[in-house]
Design a protein around this motif. Structure first.
Motif, PDB file in Angstrom:
ATOM      1  N   LYS A  44     -84.691  -6.778 -10.813  1.00  0.00           N
ATOM      2  CA  LYS A  44     -84.762  -5.556 -11.613  1.00  0.00           C
ATOM      3  C   LYS A  44     -84.931  -4.345 -10.708  1.00  0.00           C
ATOM      4  N   TRP A  45     -85.821  -4.471  -9.735  1.00  0.00           N
ATOM      5  CA  TRP A  45     -86.073  -3.337  -8.840  1.00  0.00           C
ATOM      6  C   TRP A  45     -84.915  -3.101  -7.895  1.00  0.00           C
ATOM      7  N   LEU A  46     -84.205  -4.162  -7.525  1.00  0.00           N
ATOM      8  CA  LEU A  46     -83.019  -3.982  -6.695  1.00  0.00           C
ATOM      9  C   LEU A  46     -81.934  -3.213  -7.445  1.00  0.00           C
ATOM     10  N   MET A  47     -81.741  -3.527  -8.717  1.00  0.00           N
ATOM     11  CA  MET A  47     -80.738  -2.820  -9.513  1.00  0.00           C
ATOM     12  C   MET A  47     -81.125  -1.364  -9.724  1.00  0.00           C
ATOM     13  N   ILE A  48     -82.406  -1.110  -9.973  1.00  0.00           N
ATOM     14  CA  ILE A  48     -82.868   0.270 -10.126  1.00  0.00           C
ATOM     15  C   ILE A  48     -82.690   1.033  -8.817  1.00  0.00           C
ATOM     16  N   TYR A  49     -82.988   0.357  -7.713  1.00  0.00           N
ATOM     17  CA  TYR A  49     -82.860   0.960  -6.389  1.00  0.00           C
ATOM     18  C   TYR A  49     -81.442   1.477  -6.154  1.00  0.00           C
ATOM     19  N   ILE A  50     -80.450   0.637  -6.474  1.00  0.00           N
ATOM     20  CA  ILE A  50     -79.072   1.037  -6.214  1.00  0.00           C
ATOM     21  C   ILE A  50     -78.624   2.133  -7.184  1.00  0.00           C
ATOM     22  N   SER A  51     -79.127   2.121  -8.418  1.00  0.00           N
ATOM     23  CA  SER A  51     -78.760   3.173  -9.375  1.00  0.00           C
ATOM     24  C   SER A  51     -79.324   4.524  -8.951  1.00  0.00           C
ATOM     25  N   VAL A  52     -80.572   4.545  -8.493  1.00  0.00           N
ATOM     26  CA  VAL A  52     -81.167   5.787  -7.997  1.00  0.00           C
ATOM     27  C   VAL A  52     -80.397   6.275  -6.774  1.00  0.00           C
ATOM     28  N   PHE A  53     -80.044   5.357  -5.891  1.00  0.00           N
ATOM     29  CA  PHE A  53     -79.260   5.686  -4.704  1.00  0.00           C
ATOM     30  C   PHE A  53     -77.951   6.370  -5.097  1.00  0.00           C
ATOM     31  N   GLU A  54     -77.264   5.830  -6.092  1.00  0.00           N
ATOM     32  CA  GLU A  54     -75.963   6.381  -6.488  1.00  0.00           C
ATOM     33  C   GLU A  54     -76.104   7.726  -7.195  1.00  0.00           C
ATOM     34  N   ILE A  55     -77.198   7.925  -7.932  1.00  0.00           N
ATOM     35  CA  ILE A  55     -77.452   9.233  -8.543  1.00  0.00           C
ATOM     36  C   ILE A  55     -77.648  10.294  -7.462  1.00  0.00           C
ATOM     37  N   LEU A  56     -78.450   9.976  -6.454  1.00  0.00           N
ATOM     38  CA  LEU A  56     -78.699  10.927  -5.364  1.00  0.00           C
ATOM     39  C   LEU A  56     -77.418  11.204  -4.579  1.00  0.00           C
ATOM     40  N   SER A 105     -74.944   2.762   2.102  1.00  0.00           N
ATOM     41  CA  SER A 105     -74.280   2.048   1.005  1.00  0.00           C
ATOM     42  C   SER A 105     -73.880   0.637   1.414  1.00  0.00           C
ATOM     43  N   MET A 106     -73.540   0.458   2.686  1.00  0.00           N
ATOM     44  CA  MET A 106     -73.127  -0.870   3.136  1.00  0.00           C
ATOM     45  C   MET A 106     -74.302  -1.841   3.157  1.00  0.00           C
ATOM     46  N   ALA A 107     -75.466  -1.346   3.592  1.00  0.00           N
ATOM     47  CA  ALA A 107     -76.636  -2.217   3.703  1.00  0.00           C
ATOM     48  C   ALA A 107     -77.213  -2.576   2.345  1.00  0.00           C
ATOM     49  N   VAL A 108     -77.046  -1.705   1.352  1.00  0.00           N
ATOM     50  CA  VAL A 108     -77.587  -1.966   0.014  1.00  0.00           C
ATOM     51  C   VAL A 108     -77.068  -3.291  -0.529  1.00  0.00           C
ATOM     52  N   PHE A 109     -75.762  -3.502  -0.426  1.00  0.00           N
ATOM     53  CA  PHE A 109     -75.174  -4.721  -0.984  1.00  0.00           C
ATOM     54  C   PHE A 109     -75.439  -5.927  -0.096  1.00  0.00           C
ATOM     55  N   ALA A 110     -75.610  -5.709   1.206  1.00  0.00           N
ATOM     56  CA  ALA A 110     -75.984  -6.813   2.081  1.00  0.00           C
ATOM     57  C   ALA A 110     -77.337  -7.388   1.668  1.00  0.00           C
ATOM     58  N   VAL A 111     -78.289  -6.510   1.360  1.00  0.00           N
ATOM     59  CA  VAL A 111     -79.613  -6.952   0.903  1.00  0.00           C
ATOM     60  C   VAL A 111     -79.480  -7.722  -0.409  1.00  0.00           C
ATOM     61  N   HIS A 112     -78.617  -7.250  -1.305  1.00  0.00           N
ATOM     62  CA  HIS A 112     -78.416  -7.936  -2.583  1.00  0.00           C
ATOM     63  C   HIS A 112     -77.907  -9.359  -2.388  1.00  0.00           C
ATOM     64  N   PHE A 113     -76.960  -9.540  -1.470  1.00  0.00           N
ATOM     65  CA  PHE A 113     -76.416 -10.881  -1.238  1.00  0.00           C
ATOM     66  C   PHE A 113     -77.475 -11.805  -0.643  1.00  0.00           C
ATOM     67  N   VAL A 221     -72.591  -9.823   4.341  1.00  0.00           N
ATOM     68  CA  VAL A 221     -72.024 -10.008   3.006  1.00  0.00           C
ATOM     69  C   VAL A 221     -71.178 -11.278   2.947  1.00  0.00           C
ATOM     70  N   LEU A 222     -70.311 -11.480   3.950  1.00  0.00           N
ATOM     71  CA  LEU A 222     -69.426 -12.646   3.940  1.00  0.00           C
ATOM     72  C   LEU A 222     -70.211 -13.948   4.091  1.00  0.00           C
ATOM     73  N   VAL A 223     -71.163 -13.975   5.023  1.00  0.00           N
ATOM     74  CA  VAL A 223     -71.913 -15.209   5.277  1.00  0.00           C
ATOM     75  C   VAL A 223     -72.767 -15.585   4.076  1.00  0.00           C
ATOM     76  N   PHE A 224     -73.565 -14.638   3.585  1.00  0.00           N
ATOM     77  CA  PHE A 224     -74.458 -14.973   2.482  1.00  0.00           C
ATOM     78  C   PHE A 224     -73.697 -15.073   1.158  1.00  0.00           C
TER      79      PHE A 224
END
Length: 340
Positions: A44-56, A105-113, A221-224
């Motif tokens: 939940k907090w990861l999704m909120i994190y990325i939404s706040v990031f995209e708003i900024l 932006s690149m690291a955000v999705f790496a953390v998600h994976f 991203v590819l490995v995980f």
């Protein structure tokens, strides 16, 4: 006049995308806070994190109205200083932060994976996403972003050689005098009168740093991503895990894959093409603005996969649209989500 037309189109796309991005990301945050299962956990907090990031990111895009511009062996992010709230010094700092958002932006999705793999593998390291430790993970995109900020502000700062090289071309295409804009961008090399090439070491060093961050993010991203996909398949094939749990893990994984493809298609691939043209000394000119347009669109469309694929949010939206009522027998429980 072609540059003026592209600039006007870019401004329209940036404004529309920013309004849509702020609206849809705010709505997604509301759904996450009110319609997510109580045991959704750190996701939940990861999704909120990325939404706040995209708003900024969208807000910064509207404030700066940046234009990517490629001319020979240099690529720039140009920001006009007219009708802006900040002066040249402030805009230069904000321009470097714009670079930072791109890198983060690149690291955000790496953390998600990484998180998704920890969940499906039930790895003990999943505990590091609980409590205050989650901020360690949240700091990873910040470090990536800081690397890009420093690269833009210090290693790609304006200098006499770059200014002399781009001054007339920018004036011809955008009808901007040199004192009407600021820029950041590396001037990789210049061709001397005798035909030899003079390399500019610091810009090349900066480009090497940001290239390393790009490669590391793609590898993670590819490995995980592969490990997560493989683990989910083995769960289906070898365990008695509930069908709903398996379905849920697939939903979240494919939503993440689609959500990651969006910045790759809209941001990283166009930027990589522009970098390649710079190395080859091919002048893209005003058409580099396509990169600015796709970057502006990214935060507006990136939340859509989560809204559509995650069942709780999709059903809430359909109810709001009146497609079916809460008592509709077709609407069933999403089951036990405690392991999300």
């Amino acid at each position: 006049m072609l540059g003026k037309q592209w600039s006007a189109l870019l401004k329209l796309i940036q404004d529309v995308s920013a309004v849509f991005s702020i609206t849809i990301n705010s709505f997604l945050i509301l759904l996450i806070l009110t319609k997510s299962p109580k045991q959704l956990g750190a996701y939940k907090w990861l999704m909120i994190y990325i939404s706040v990031f995209e708003i900024l990111y969208s807000i910064l895009d509207v404030v700066l109205v940046p234009q990517h511009y490629s001319h020979g062996p240099t690529f720039l992010v140009i920001v006009g200083i007219q009708h802006k709230l900040f002066g040249p010094a402030g805009l230069t700092v904000l321009n470097s932060f714009y670079w930072g958002f791109f890198g983060a932006s690149m690291a955000v999705f790496a953390v998600h994976f990484v998180y998704r793999w920890l969940v499906v593998s039930e790895n003990p390291l999943l505990e590091t996403f609980n409590g205050w430790k989650i901020w360690i993970w949240f700091s990873v995109p910040l470090w990536y972003g800081l690397t890009w900020v420093c690269t833009g502000y210090f290693l790609s700062a304006p200098n006499n050689a770059t200014s002399h090289f781009i001054r007339d071309n920018v004036k011809e295409i955008f009808e901007l005098e040199f004192d009407e804009y600021i820029y950041l961008g590396p001037f990789l090399y210049e061709r001397m009168e005798d035909g030899s090439l003079q390399l500019h070491v610091m810009p090349f060093f900066g480009l090497g740093i940001i290239s390393a961050t790009i490669v590391s993010s793609i590898i993670i991203v590819l490995v995980f991503g592969y490990l997560c996909y493989d683990r989910i398949n083995r769960l289906v094939a070898t365990t008695q895990a509930s069908a709903k749990f398996q379905k849920l893990q697939r939903q979240l994984f494919y939503a993440l894959v689609i959500q990651t493809l969006i910045p790759f298609v809209l941001m990283h691939i166009p930027a990589a093409i522009m970098f390649a043209f710079v190395f080859l000394d091919i002048d893209l000119g005003v058409y580099s603005a396509v990169v600015s347009m796709t970057i502006a669109i990214y935060p507006a469309v990136d939340p859509i996969p989560t809204l559509v694929i995650v069942e709780n949010y999709r059903k809430t939206i359909l109810r709001m649209l009146g497609c079916f009522s809460k008592t509709n027998p077709m609407v069933s429980s999403t089951g036990d989500m405690s392991k999300i």
